[in-house]
Scaffold this active site. Sequence first.
Site, short mmCIF file in Angstrom:
data_model
loop_
_atom_site.label_atom_id
_atom_site.label_comp_id
_atom_site.label_asym_id
_atom_site.label_seq_id
_atom_site.Cartn_x
_atom_site.Cartn_y
_atom_site.Cartn_z
N GLU A 39 0.80 -1.23 0.00
CA GLU A 39 0.00 0.00 0.00
C GLU A 39 0.84 1.29 0.00
O GLU A 39 0.33 2.35 -0.30
CB GLU A 39 -0.95 0.03 1.20
N HIS A 68 -4.03 3.25 2.94
CA HIS A 68 -3.64 4.07 1.79
C HIS A 68 -4.03 3.43 0.45
O HIS A 68 -3.55 3.85 -0.60
CB HIS A 68 -2.13 4.33 1.81
N HIS A 147 -4.08 -5.26 8.76
CA HIS A 147 -3.44 -3.95 8.68
C HIS A 147 -4.03 -3.07 9.77
O HIS A 147 -5.11 -2.50 9.62
CB HIS A 147 -3.68 -3.35 7.29
#
Length: 254
Positions: A39, A68, A147
């Site tokens: 990302e 992101h 994440h």
Amino acid sequence: MNILAIGDVTGSIGCKFLRAHLPQLKKIKQVDLVIANGENSADGNGITPASAQFLFDSGVDVITAGNHSFRRREMYEVFDREETLLRPANFPPGTPGHGSCIVDKGRLQVGVINLMGVVYLESLDCPFAAADRLLKKMPAITLVDFHAEATGEKGALAYYLDGRVSAIFGTHTHVQTADESILPNGTGFITDVGMTGPIRSVLGVKPELVIQKMRSKMPVRFDLAGGDCHMDCVLFIIDDKTGKTTAVERLKIQ
């Protein structure tokens, strides 16, 4: 089955370092599948079609992402098109792309799920509930890239999924944790895999820029640092028959 998880690849410098070292590592460790969080693989934050393709061409089988994911609008169509390019599954319905995939390795199928934490990050769907839904269609060997910011949230999800997934590894914080383990019911776990990018940096960024931001409280453009790099990764050894992890090896390539 030997599955390698690579920590957040940061910028073109991280991508190039990965390409230079991944082929040899795959041979030495007899890696069957590579998952990398991409990302931040584009310079200036986010992921682009070019950086995603660079990682695939370098030997990465599945690219995961995080907060992101959608920094670059040109990625929306790519997320829809590429089955092994994932974004967190707990984004709202209608979001471009998909949050899980199944990779056919011939003798075996491997599932990969990408989830994002909600503590100190975006207010997305509950990652625990999203995991429950996705696991109904996943194969015996399934790994989760979580994440997330909070270590407690990562550990809680790991124990929640213990015995239901082969392994769960954290990404996002860019700092490799020294807590690799096999949980009581056979799930491999590490709180955070770490980062692939410049060593002399603050999470990949030039230290002086982060210092400036912290001291002035004013907007600062975060340019990536240069110099020597490292690749943080974790190797999960998984039993083909049971889908359980039998060994976890934390690696730092410099």
